[in-house]
Write a protein that holds these residues in place. Structure first.
Motif, PDB file in Angstrom:
ATOM      1  N   MET A   1      47.916  33.422  23.625  1.00 27.35           N
ATOM      2  CA  MET A   1      47.630  34.790  24.078  1.00 27.35           C
ATOM      3  C   MET A   1      48.785  35.012  25.270  1.00 27.35           C
ATOM      4  O   MET A   1      48.817  34.575  26.245  1.00 27.35           O
ATOM      5  CB  MET A   1      46.150  35.096  24.714  1.00 27.35           C
ATOM      6  N   SER A   2      49.564  35.897  25.104  1.00 30.71           N
ATOM      7  CA  SER A   2      50.671  36.194  26.051  1.00 30.71           C
ATOM      8  C   SER A   2      49.981  36.825  27.157  1.00 30.71           C
ATOM      9  O   SER A   2      48.994  37.246  27.242  1.00 30.71           O
ATOM     10  CB  SER A   2      51.428  37.254  25.230  1.00 30.71           C
ATOM     11  N   THR A   3      50.955  37.029  28.157  1.00 28.75           N
ATOM     12  CA  THR A   3      50.561  37.684  29.577  1.00 28.75           C
ATOM     13  C   THR A   3      50.192  39.029  29.373  1.00 28.75           C
ATOM     14  O   THR A   3      49.161  39.340  29.758  1.00 28.75           O
ATOM     15  CB  THR A   3      51.406  37.667  30.452  1.00 28.75           C
ATOM     16  N   THR A   4      50.920  39.750  28.453  1.00 30.52           N
ATOM     17  CA  THR A   4      50.708  41.259  28.199  1.00 30.52           C
ATOM     18  C   THR A   4      49.132  41.295  27.550  1.00 30.52           C
ATOM     19  O   THR A   4      48.629  42.278  27.787  1.00 30.52           O
ATOM     20  CB  THR A   4      51.751  41.703  27.204  1.00 30.52           C
ATOM     21  N   ASP A   5      48.835  40.479  26.575  1.00 28.18           N
ATOM     22  CA  ASP A   5      47.794  40.266  25.868  1.00 28.18           C
ATOM     23  C   ASP A   5      46.628  40.025  26.653  1.00 28.18           C
ATOM     24  O   ASP A   5      45.377  40.701  26.743  1.00 28.18           O
ATOM     25  CB  ASP A   5      47.367  39.636  24.511  1.00 28.18           C
ATOM     26  N   ALA A   6      46.979  39.308  27.593  1.00 32.88           N
ATOM     27  CA  ALA A   6      45.687  38.587  28.560  1.00 32.88           C
ATOM     28  C   ALA A   6      45.408  39.697  29.511  1.00 32.88           C
ATOM     29  O   ALA A   6      44.298  40.236  30.060  1.00 32.88           O
ATOM     30  CB  ALA A   6      46.338  37.491  29.440  1.00 32.88           C
ATOM     31  N   VAL A   7      46.322  40.540  30.214  1.00 33.26           N
ATOM     32  CA  VAL A   7      46.335  41.621  30.942  1.00 33.26           C
ATOM     33  C   VAL A   7      45.582  42.668  30.050  1.00 33.26           C
ATOM     34  O   VAL A   7      44.369  43.354  30.670  1.00 33.26           O
ATOM     35  CB  VAL A   7      47.662  42.373  31.516  1.00 33.26           C
ATOM     36  N   ALA A   8      45.915  43.089  28.871  1.00 35.70           N
ATOM     37  CA  ALA A   8      45.276  44.079  28.020  1.00 35.70           C
ATOM     38  C   ALA A   8      44.037  43.574  28.005  1.00 35.70           C
ATOM     39  O   ALA A   8      42.711  44.609  28.126  1.00 35.70           O
ATOM     40  CB  ALA A   8      45.980  44.175  26.895  1.00 35.70           C
ATOM     41  N   PHE A   9      43.449  42.453  27.497  1.00 33.80           N
ATOM     42  CA  PHE A   9      41.982  42.002  27.467  1.00 33.80           C
ATOM     43  C   PHE A   9      41.457  42.390  28.740  1.00 33.80           C
ATOM     44  O   PHE A   9      40.252  42.771  28.646  1.00 33.80           O
ATOM     45  CB  PHE A   9      42.081  40.624  27.128  1.00 33.80           C
ATOM     46  N   TRP A  10      41.589  41.853  29.962  1.00 32.08           N
ATOM     47  CA  TRP A  10      41.134  41.955  31.179  1.00 32.08           C
ATOM     48  C   TRP A  10      41.041  43.422  31.684  1.00 32.08           C
ATOM     49  O   TRP A  10      39.958  43.817  31.928  1.00 32.08           O
ATOM     50  CB  TRP A  10      41.464  41.041  32.049  1.00 32.08           C
ATOM     51  N   ASP A  11      41.877  44.023  31.321  1.00 35.70           N
ATOM     52  CA  ASP A  11      41.983  45.514  31.564  1.00 35.70           C
ATOM     53  C   ASP A  11      41.040  46.229  30.700  1.00 35.70           C
ATOM     54  O   ASP A  11      40.250  47.151  31.252  1.00 35.70           O
ATOM     55  CB  ASP A  11      43.361  46.249  31.420  1.00 35.70           C
ATOM     56  N   GLY A  12      40.709  46.016  29.564  1.00 38.23           N
ATOM     57  CA  GLY A  12      39.694  46.465  28.762  1.00 38.23           C
ATOM     58  C   GLY A  12      38.226  46.036  29.279  1.00 38.23           C
ATOM     59  O   GLY A  12      37.422  47.051  29.242  1.00 38.23           O
ATOM     60  N   LEU A 108      38.745  30.847  46.813  1.00 38.26           N
ATOM     61  CA  LEU A 108      37.716  30.754  45.930  1.00 38.26           C
ATOM     62  C   LEU A 108      38.117  30.890  44.430  1.00 38.26           C
ATOM     63  O   LEU A 108      39.124  31.635  44.304  1.00 38.26           O
ATOM     64  CB  LEU A 108      36.959  32.172  46.277  1.00 38.26           C
ATOM     65  N   ALA A 109      37.351  30.362  43.711  1.00 34.92           N
ATOM     66  CA  ALA A 109      37.800  30.454  42.127  1.00 34.92           C
ATOM     67  C   ALA A 109      36.451  30.447  41.464  1.00 34.92           C
ATOM     68  O   ALA A 109      35.856  29.582  41.248  1.00 34.92           O
ATOM     69  CB  ALA A 109      38.612  29.179  41.922  1.00 34.92           C
ATOM     70  N   HIS A 110      36.039  31.545  41.361  1.00 36.57           N
ATOM     71  CA  HIS A 110      34.533  31.812  40.977  1.00 36.57           C
ATOM     72  C   HIS A 110      34.793  32.106  39.325  1.00 36.57           C
ATOM     73  O   HIS A 110      35.576  33.394  39.073  1.00 36.57           O
ATOM     74  CB  HIS A 110      33.686  33.151  41.610  1.00 36.57           C
ATOM     75  N   TYR A 111      34.157  31.483  38.522  1.00 32.40           N
ATOM     76  CA  TYR A 111      34.226  32.091  36.902  1.00 32.40           C
ATOM     77  C   TYR A 111      35.611  32.273  36.574  1.00 32.40           C
ATOM     78  O   TYR A 111      35.893  32.948  36.126  1.00 32.40           O
ATOM     79  CB  TYR A 111      33.348  32.716  36.797  1.00 32.40           C
ATOM     80  N   LEU A 112      36.520  30.985  36.840  1.00 30.89           N
ATOM     81  CA  LEU A 112      37.923  31.282  36.449  1.00 30.89           C
ATOM     82  C   LEU A 112      38.075  30.853  34.989  1.00 30.89           C
ATOM     83  O   LEU A 112      38.749  29.673  34.787  1.00 30.89           O
ATOM     84  CB  LEU A 112      38.772  30.554  37.419  1.00 30.89           C
ATOM     85  N   HIS A 113      37.458  31.641  34.066  1.00 35.05           N
ATOM     86  CA  HIS A 113      37.556  31.345  32.831  1.00 35.05           C
ATOM     87  C   HIS A 113      38.273  32.430  31.916  1.00 35.05           C
ATOM     88  O   HIS A 113      37.905  33.406  32.144  1.00 35.05           O
ATOM     89  CB  HIS A 113      36.171  31.144  32.002  1.00 35.05           C
ATOM     90  N   THR A 114      38.968  32.233  31.091  1.00 29.75           N
ATOM     91  CA  THR A 114      39.702  33.367  30.383  1.00 29.75           C
ATOM     92  C   THR A 114      40.108  32.712  28.828  1.00 29.75           C
ATOM     93  O   THR A 114      40.074  31.482  28.365  1.00 29.75           O
ATOM     94  CB  THR A 114      40.892  33.691  30.826  1.00 29.75           C
ATOM     95  N   PRO A 115      40.184  33.609  27.936  1.00 29.68           N
ATOM     96  CA  PRO A 115      40.349  33.297  26.390  1.00 29.68           C
ATOM     97  C   PRO A 115      41.677  33.024  26.327  1.00 29.68           C
ATOM     98  O   PRO A 115      42.308  32.501  25.259  1.00 29.68           O
ATOM     99  CB  PRO A 115      39.773  34.469  25.727  1.00 29.68           C
ATOM    100  N   GLY A 116      42.524  33.494  27.383  1.00 32.20           N
ATOM    101  CA  GLY A 116      44.095  33.517  27.020  1.00 32.20           C
ATOM    102  C   GLY A 116      44.608  31.899  27.698  1.00 32.20           C
ATOM    103  O   GLY A 116      43.717  31.182  27.827  1.00 32.20           O
ATOM    104  N   ASP A 117      45.733  31.696  27.767  1.00 29.73           N
ATOM    105  CA  ASP A 117      46.348  30.495  28.247  1.00 29.73           C
ATOM    106  C   ASP A 117      46.136  30.469  29.946  1.00 29.73           C
ATOM    107  O   ASP A 117      46.609  31.292  30.476  1.00 29.73           O
ATOM    108  CB  ASP A 117      47.999  30.426  27.836  1.00 29.73           C
ATOM    109  N   LEU A 118      45.751  29.451  30.358  1.00 26.31           N
ATOM    110  CA  LEU A 118      45.512  28.956  31.605  1.00 26.31           C
ATOM    111  C   LEU A 118      45.387  27.529  31.794  1.00 26.31           C
ATOM    112  O   LEU A 118      44.332  26.959  31.494  1.00 26.31           O
ATOM    113  CB  LEU A 118      44.258  29.652  32.289  1.00 26.31           C
TER     114      LEU A 118
END
Length: 208
Positions: A1-12, A108-118
């Motif tokens: 997942m690109s940065t653009t896609d990750a931003v769009a996912f979390w914005d959504g 703090l890193a609370h629930y720092l999970h994502t479907p994108g690259d991290l």
């Protein structure tokens, strides 16, 4: 997942939620931080902003970072409406590519999970190195999925706090693990629904 896609996912994700007028802090934060002298804090993945606002209300100077422009814009507006605009700085940040600069007494890193690259290991190691002597890194991960979670994959494995600590691989001469456990709690989700969930809690202190 690109940065653009990750931003769009979390914005959504955030745009689909009603803006919270008074978001609440995470229980693991309040039980850990209450009693500590306020200083400079960094909230990685600030989301709705409950943690950042609570810390600012306790006298902390908070940098709140999130990949979602919706999240940081909402939090900036909330901080101003709560009279905390001078204590909360919001930044849109892709932690997969860079880390917020500065030194901090609490990260703090609370629930720092994502479907994108991290690369979480690199992010958490960078966080540990950004601590000032005596500062603490609080990592709270999901140990189970709530019914309203975006991740409902039954095959998801949740590493234990000790596994997370081992992965970060910090020198014991400089960093000390103060807490590593898996408490349960009753969580409240959208619409007021509740469920019992497990948290994986890791607290690391920089000693020198």
């Amino acid at each position: 997942m690109s940065t653009t896609d990750a931003v769009a996912f979390w914005d959504g994700i955030y745009a689909a939620r009603p803006a919270a007028g008074n978001p609440q802090p995470n229980a693991r934060l309040t039980e850990t931080v209450t009693g500590l002298p306020p200083g400079a804090a960094l909230d990685l993945g600030c989301g709705d902003g409950g943690d950042a606002l609570w810390l600012a209300g306790q006298g902390w100077q908070v940098t709140a970072a999130d990949i979602s422009a919706v999240a940081v814009e909402r939090l900036a507006a909330l901080a101003r409406s709560h009279g905390l605009g001078d204590r909360v700085t919001t930044v849109q940040h892709d932690l997969h590519r860079s880390f917020p600069p500065g030194g901090f007494d609490l990260i703090l890193a609370h629930y720092l999970h994502t479907p994108g690259d991290l690369d979480r290991v690199t992010v958490l190691r960078s966080a540990a190195h950004a601590l000032r002597p005596g500062g603490r890194l609080l990592v709270v991960d999901h140990g189970s999925a709530a019914p309203w979670s975006w991740n409902q994959d039954a095959d998801t494995r949740y590493p234990s706090p000790r596994e997370v600590a081992a992965g970060i691989d910090l020198a014991p001469e400089t960093w000390t693990v103060e807490r590593a456990d898996a408490p349960r709690r009753i969580a409240t989700g959208p619409g007021g629904h509740t469920a019992e969930v497990t948290d994986h809690v890791l607290l690391i202190r920089r000693t020198v």
